[in-house]
Enzyme design. Structure first.
Site, PDB file in Angstrom:
ATOM      1  N   HIS A 170      -5.806  29.767  23.316  1.00 25.00           N
ATOM      2  CA  HIS A 170      -5.860  30.125  21.890  1.00 25.00           C
ATOM      3  C   HIS A 170      -5.181  29.050  21.025  1.00 25.00           C
ATOM      4  O   HIS A 170      -4.229  29.318  20.295  1.00 25.00           O
ATOM      5  CB  HIS A 170      -5.206  31.502  21.645  1.00 25.00           C
ATOM      6  CG  HIS A 170      -5.684  32.159  20.383  1.00 25.00           C
ATOM      7  ND1 HIS A 170      -5.879  33.517  20.263  1.00 25.00           N
ATOM      8  CD2 HIS A 170      -6.013  31.653  19.173  1.00 25.00           C
ATOM      9  CE1 HIS A 170      -6.290  33.801  19.039  1.00 25.00           C
ATOM     10  NE2 HIS A 170      -6.380  32.677  18.360  1.00 25.00           N
ATOM     11  N   ARG A 207     -12.397  35.515  18.456  1.00 27.09           N
ATOM     12  CA  ARG A 207     -11.422  36.460  18.982  1.00 27.09           C
ATOM     13  C   ARG A 207     -11.882  36.958  20.338  1.00 27.09           C
ATOM     14  O   ARG A 207     -13.084  37.114  20.555  1.00 27.09           O
ATOM     15  CB  ARG A 207     -11.295  37.676  18.039  1.00 27.09           C
ATOM     16  CG  ARG A 207     -10.451  37.425  16.812  1.00 27.09           C
ATOM     17  CD  ARG A 207      -8.971  37.341  17.159  1.00 27.09           C
ATOM     18  NE  ARG A 207      -8.158  37.141  15.979  1.00 27.09           N
ATOM     19  CZ  ARG A 207      -7.782  35.962  15.492  1.00 27.09           C
ATOM     20  NH1 ARG A 207      -8.149  34.851  16.085  1.00 27.09           N
ATOM     21  NH2 ARG A 207      -7.027  35.885  14.410  1.00 27.09           N
TER      22      ARG A 207
END
Ligand code: GLV
Length: 306
Positions: A269, A221
């Site tokens: 991502h 993350r």
């Protein structure tokens, strides 16, 4: 029976098709616009707005449409008694491990230097060695373990670190052995979940503990990394390069110096995506187990936050 998908950024067509095919008895609601919120027993979520689930008074299951659950747990309006589950998918692990291997192998075999040589029509034989790598996987849960096993099986030296001790086929460390882990490596693969403990973990004081210039790969993350510290560590030579899939702010702002840093590779991502077919099967399986009063292996611990 109604299930809802509350996932503003996610294309939902494939989910719809899978539900129609596998579970035609379930009425699928997309978004929170429904005349009968009381009929919704399962909410599938991704980056839902805080409080978005409060209209569903009869929820029995919340299902995170991915591996990470930080976005679900950050919503403190969700009642404690509703189980939260997440995707635990071999296909996702396959895809994530391939991404990590791609980043490692490109670095190991100096791929970017050869690309540059090609652009100059330059025959760069004998110019680059295969870099001797010592790889550390930080976070050996489902995804990190799969990647570490594959790295090990290819023949690279690999070690792992996790919160609690894990049974591994490679050396691994846990708890207060973090420094021992970090001192042995020159490639750091970050696969930790985002929790208050991992917030800003990839920061300058960690980079200072590295004994050799280290290649950083982060697929966990963005909030686990401190981007200004990564840039500083790159410029100081503590980090030899970074392959980043996640960012403090996503999409990565155009003004970020990461975009154009010569030692940084960026992907948006996508290290691993959710596969709607398998995930639909998993939601249905979790729901069925709840109805039967059985435990659910992929239930998230609210305390551990993963
Ligand atoms: C993606 O980031 C996921 O958590 O599945």
């Amino acid at each position: 029976m109604h299930f809802a998908i509350i996932a503003p950024p996610v294309p939902t067509q494939k989910w719809k098709e899978n539900f129609e095919r596998i579970a035609p008895h379930i009425h699928l609601v997309i978004g929170s616009e429904t005349e009968h919120p009381e009929k919704v027993v399962c909410a599938m979520v991704w980056n839902q707005q805080k409080g978005a689930l409060s209209i569903f008074k009869n929820l029995k299951l919340i299902f995170a449409m991915g591996a990470g659950v930080d976005h679900v747990l950050s919503d403190n309006t969700i009642p404690e008694h509703i189980p939260i589950c997440r995707v635990v998918d071999q296909q996702m692990a396959f895809s994530m491990s391939n991404y990590i291997l791609m980043a490692i192998l490109n670095y190991h075999r100096s791929w970017y230097e050869f690309q540059d040589a090609q652009s100059r029509k330059h025959w760069a034989q004998f110019e680059f060695i295969e870099r001797p790598l010592k790889i550390g996987v930080l976070g050996i849960g489902h995804l990190g373990m799969d990647a570490a096993n594959k790295i090990h099986n290819i023949g690279f030296p690999v070690i792992g670190y996790s919160n609690s001790p894990k049974k591994t086929i490679f050396p691994s460390y846990s708890g207060d052995q973090f420094d021992k882990f970090i001192e042995q490596i020159n490639v750091l693969v970050c696969t930790v979940p985002y929790t208050p403990k991992t917030h800003g973990l990839l920061n300058y004081s960690l980079f200072e503990k590295l004994k050799e210039p280290t290649y950083l790969i982060n697929v966990s993350r963005g909030s686990v990394q401190v981007e200004k510290d990564i840039i500083k560590a790159l410029n100081m030579g503590l980090i030899s390069g970074a392959f980043l899939d996640v960012f403090e702010e996503e999409p990565l702002p155009k003004a970020s110096p990461l975009w154009s840093h010569p030692k940084v590779k960026i992907t948006p991502h996508i290290a691993s995506l959710t596969y709607p077919k398998e995930s639909t099967r998993q939601v249905l399986n979790c729901f069925d187990r709840i109805e039967k009063g059985l435990d659910i292996p992929q239930q998230v611990s609210r305390e551990k936050m993963y």
